[in-house]
Write an enzyme that holds these catalytic residues in place. Structure first.
Site, PDB file in Angstrom:
ATOM      1  N   PHE A  14       0.833  -1.209   0.000  1.00 16.52           N
ATOM      2  CA  PHE A  14       0.000   0.000   0.000  1.00 16.52           C
ATOM      3  C   PHE A  14       0.874   1.269   0.000  1.00 16.52           C
ATOM      4  CE2 PHE A  14      -2.404   2.725   3.255  1.00 16.52           C
ATOM      5  CZ  PHE A  14      -2.964   3.526   2.274  1.00 16.52           C
ATOM      6  N   SER A 120       6.466   3.020  13.330  1.00 19.05           N
ATOM      7  CA  SER A 120       5.021   3.087  13.620  1.00 19.05           C
ATOM      8  C   SER A 120       4.825   3.754  14.973  1.00 19.05           C
ATOM      9  CB  SER A 120       4.478   1.657  13.676  1.00 19.05           C
ATOM     10  OG  SER A 120       3.206   1.643  14.277  1.00 19.05           O
ATOM     11  N   TYR A 143       5.213  -6.417  17.372  1.00 18.54           N
ATOM     12  CA  TYR A 143       5.352  -5.541  16.199  1.00 18.54           C
ATOM     13  C   TYR A 143       6.043  -4.239  16.600  1.00 18.54           C
ATOM     14  CZ  TYR A 143       3.720  -2.261  12.562  1.00 18.54           C
ATOM     15  OH  TYR A 143       3.644  -1.291  11.585  1.00 18.54           O
ATOM     16  N   LYS A 147       9.815  -2.748  15.592  1.00 17.58           N
ATOM     17  CA  LYS A 147       9.997  -1.425  14.964  1.00 17.58           C
ATOM     18  C   LYS A 147      10.980  -0.590  15.783  1.00 17.58           C
ATOM     19  CE  LYS A 147       7.131  -1.388  11.380  1.00 17.58           C
ATOM     20  NZ  LYS A 147       7.653  -1.367  10.010  1.00 17.58           N
ATOM     21  N   ARG A 211      -8.795   6.506  16.811  1.00 19.84           N
ATOM     22  CA  ARG A 211      -7.586   6.502  15.982  1.00 19.84           C
ATOM     23  C   ARG A 211      -7.653   7.725  15.066  1.00 19.84           C
ATOM     24  NH1 ARG A 211      -6.840   3.107  19.227  1.00 19.84           N
ATOM     25  NH2 ARG A 211      -6.129   0.961  18.974  1.00 19.84           N
ATOM     26  N   ARG A 270     -10.560  -6.717  22.131  1.00 19.92           N
ATOM     27  CA  ARG A 270      -9.253  -7.383  22.129  1.00 19.92           C
ATOM     28  C   ARG A 270      -8.271  -6.518  22.906  1.00 19.92           C
ATOM     29  NH1 ARG A 270      -6.971  -6.132  15.988  1.00 19.92           N
ATOM     30  NH2 ARG A 270      -7.375  -3.928  16.174  1.00 19.92           N
TER      31      ARG A 270
END
Ligand SMILES: NC(=O)c1ccc[n+]([C@@H]2O[C@H](COP(=O)([O-])OP(=O)(O)OC[C@H]3O[C@@H](n4cnc5c(N)ncnc54)[C@H](O)[C@@H]3O)[C@@H](O)[C@H]2O)c1
Length: 341
Positions: A14, A120, A143, A147, A211, A270
């Protein structure tokens, strides 16, 4: 004058495909390295040279640096399913950390001019809001840990060997060429894919998590241009939109762009950061303010693209390493066939 040569890893993905487009517009020769695990060959803009393979393949990475005299490396290849990373820890570190180190080693040896890395805001964890670059990162998932490890390695490579780098910390990017078939990430793409298949939209928890959804141009353009801005070198930048929206608000906007009032299914909440938005003052001072595209306008553009390409079949991640606490809906199940419109 010899042409600038750039390596774009993840260039079939993307953000990467947009970076390739902007690099080509700047006159770069562009080599794309992508294993197509999450990207699509037909998203690679014409004019780029495509090499299919993984950044984890040390021999391939070494051979590419031998063959091409790269000026710049834009490293975007990663599997960015942050929530899933708890359950695919080994894969995450091999792909996202060791793969990055292969590129950094070669970049040092070949004395490239600048290494641009898409980190990120996952590096911050659930700290103070808005997230600012001067805060000490405390990532809370594999993750984010990978990073941040790459960021630290780049800093060490700069101090030891003089490798120049620019680190970007984007968040919740959306737009054309996103993989809307990835059920583990990219809520906007997931909603569009569900709407186009007549399915209810699935929300983890009550949908009040927030977000700041960022339009692709506000991320891909500064990433591309950074190599030409010496003040950006060896700096870290938050990048993207300022204004947070709840997932419930997002449902309305996406529904409006498709002219539907979607049904919603709430899944069990979650383990995720409830609110995540960052401060972009530093990026604005170096790269300018951005396009100013509103969420509604950006999603309209993406929706028009999504309707053109149609729904995508979701691929299951095959090698889950840990099943304990795997969120609802992520267990392996048969996928319905998608009949093209
Ligand atoms: N999209 C976002 O909201 C967002 C937010 C923060 C950071 N990022 C970072 O930006 C980068 C690009 O993300 P994206 O959203 O475009 O994802 P994407 O999945 O669309 O693109 C990633 C590309 O990398 C490729 N890839 C994955 N592993 C690879 C490997 N080992 N070797 C070669 N190619 C590989 C995939 O095939 C894919 O084409 C990633 O590093 C991601 O962590 C994205």
């Amino acid at each position: 004058m010899t042409k600038i040569t750039s390596l774009v890893t993840g260039g079939a993905g993307f953000i990467g495909s947009h970076v390739v487009k902007h690099c080509l517009a700047l006159g770069h020769e562009v080599i794309v390295l992508d294993d197509l695990s999450g990207g699509f060959e037909d998203h690679i803009p014409a004019g780029a040279i495509f090499v299919q393979g993984s950044v984890s393949d040390e021999n391939l990475v070494t051979a590419l640096f031998e063959e091409y005299n790269f000026d710049y490396v834009y490293h975007l290849a990663a599997y960015a399913a942050e929530g899933l990373s708890h359950f695919i820890r080994r894969f995450n570190y091999n792909n996202n950390l060791i793969g990055s180190i292969n590129l950094i080693n070669e970049s040092i040896k070949h004395k490239i001019k600048c290494f641009v890395f898409t980190s990120s805001i996952a590096v911050y964890g659930a700290g103070q809001l808005p997230m600012r670059e001067e805060m000490v990162p405390m990532p809370e998932d594999p993750y984010g840990v990978s990073k941040y490890a790459v960021e630290l390695d780049l800093k060490a490579a700069h101090e030891m060997f003089g490798l120049n780098y620019v680190v970007f910390r984007p968040h919740n990017v959306y737009g054309e060429n996103q993989n809307i078939g990835d059920k583990y990430r990219n809520v906007i793409g997931i909603f569009m894919n569900q709407i186009m298949q007549g399915q209810p939209l699935t929300i983890f928890g009550d949908g009040e998590q927030t977000r700041a959804f960022s339009y692709i141009d506000d991320v891909a353009i500064p990433i591309t241009n950074s190599v030409n801005i010496p003040e950006a070198y060896n700096q870290v930048f938050n990048i993207g939109a300022d204004k947070p929206y709840t997932v419930n608000e997002l449902v309305k906007v996406v529904g409006e762009c498709f002219g539907v009032q979607p049904d919603v299914t709430h899944l069990q909440a979650r383990n995720e950061v409830m609110h995540a938005y960052s401060d972009h003052t530093k990026a604005h001072s170096i790269f300018g303010k951005g396009s100013g595209v509103s969420l509604l306008d950006g999603i309209k553009v993406m929706a028009a693209w999504a309707e053109k390409v149609g729904a995508r079949k979701s691929k299951e991640f095959e090698n889950i390493e840990i099943y304990e606490k795997l969120p609802q809906g992520w267990e392996k199940k048969a996928q319905p066939e998608i009949i093209p419109a």
